[in-house]
Design an enzyme around this catalytic site. Sequence first.
Site, PDB file in Angstrom:
ATOM      1  N   LYS A  80      54.267  30.918  40.968  1.00 47.63           N
ATOM      2  CA  LYS A  80      52.821  31.018  41.176  1.00 47.63           C
ATOM      3  C   LYS A  80      52.142  30.098  40.064  1.00 47.63           C
ATOM      4  CE  LYS A  80      52.157  33.620  44.963  1.00 47.63           C
ATOM      5  NZ  LYS A  80      51.063  34.568  44.996  1.00 47.63           N
ATOM      6  N   ASP A  99      47.609  39.735  43.162  1.00 50.27           N
ATOM      7  CA  ASP A  99      48.582  41.004  42.964  1.00 50.27           C
ATOM      8  C   ASP A  99      48.874  40.819  41.337  1.00 50.27           C
ATOM      9  OD1 ASP A  99      48.795  42.595  45.055  1.00 50.27           O
ATOM     10  OD2 ASP A  99      49.814  40.968  46.213  1.00 50.27           O
TER      11      ASP A  99
END
Length: 403
Positions: free
Chosen positions: A75, A123
């Site tokens: 990410k 998350d």
Amino acid sequence: MFLKNTHADYRSALDPRDAETLGADAAAEVERHLSFRDNHAQTPLVALPGLAKQHGVAAIHVKDEGHRLGLGSFKALGGAYAVIRLVLEEAGERLGCTVDIAKLRAPEVMAVARTMTFACATDGNHGRSVAQGAELVGARAAIFVHAGVSAERVAAIARFGADMIRVDGTYDDSVREAARVAWEKGWTIVSDTSWPGYERIPGLVMQGYTALVREALRELPAPPTHVFVQSGVGGIAAAVAGHLVLEFGAARPVFTVVDPARAACLFETARAGHPVRIAHGAPTVMAMLECYEPSLVAWRILSRTADAFMTVDEEDAIAAMKQLASPVAGDAAVVAGESGGVGLAGLMRAIADPAVKADLGIDAQSRILLINTEGATDPGRYEEIVGLSPAVVAARSRKGEPA
């Protein structure tokens, strides 16, 4: 559960927008942007010949994103890249000229960045990337986290100076709340999922992920025949599958999307033939994949490029983490977080089922590519599951030394 792609769009050409987003020129530009990052280094491609022999295939390689840009996850390539691109574009509009990445830290560009706030739901890993990108350019970040995000992951985001906002409910609830608040306050939402009318910025996030594919393809001794990639909302799977299609065309590898059984939004979307929102049930250990509604852009790509969809259970993910931490003799150890080894979990499950193995055409000549999408982003949880600290596994990761 396993199903082959039977969508009407299967193997049709990518939408021109997606082809432009994920093509070679765009991927090269991502790598150029990365060259201006102080802590950028190519992540390892780990060969696992012992595991390949054990499973009767020619090769297994793992692209280990646990080392990416100090954030421990793939990410890191997406959110920060999108933030930087958006700052450069805004600066260009205000200054009346094109602003290149080389001028990112110019005073006039930093002055523009200081007026901008970037928001997202996470998350854990995507929020870290957005917060890091905002800190890098001098902008503000507002990160929305749902009830299931651990305090350790929240702290890891907050260290970049982000404002942390807790939201009751699931990841999808936090996505909606982040979008609502950002709209009200005039913030820029940098999401890794997309919805009707909101596609370009998630496309930039996915574009950032193409760098890891280019790195892997340069290092592999031969192109992969099979790729297994885990899926939350689908961004990483779509980015990898889309880039591989554009790179190899009809000769592309067989691509399998792997979902947690408890959060199988891509699997159920593939079964329905259109995007569906699934019910929220028991939480999954695969915390970074606990998503209940797919990204529309990701589904548009995967409906064309994925060959199969499958689910893995909780014990499968844990077994993959332990397999990578305590590898076959002669193989290197890999620190894979709860969601990091899910592609390997899918491979192991596929090979163990003769029908699935045959459907995917896995045999002694198969060359498998997997992505460890995260390292131990929650070290305490990792040690609880694996029985070894991430530091111990990393220290013993040299080839041939058992973990």
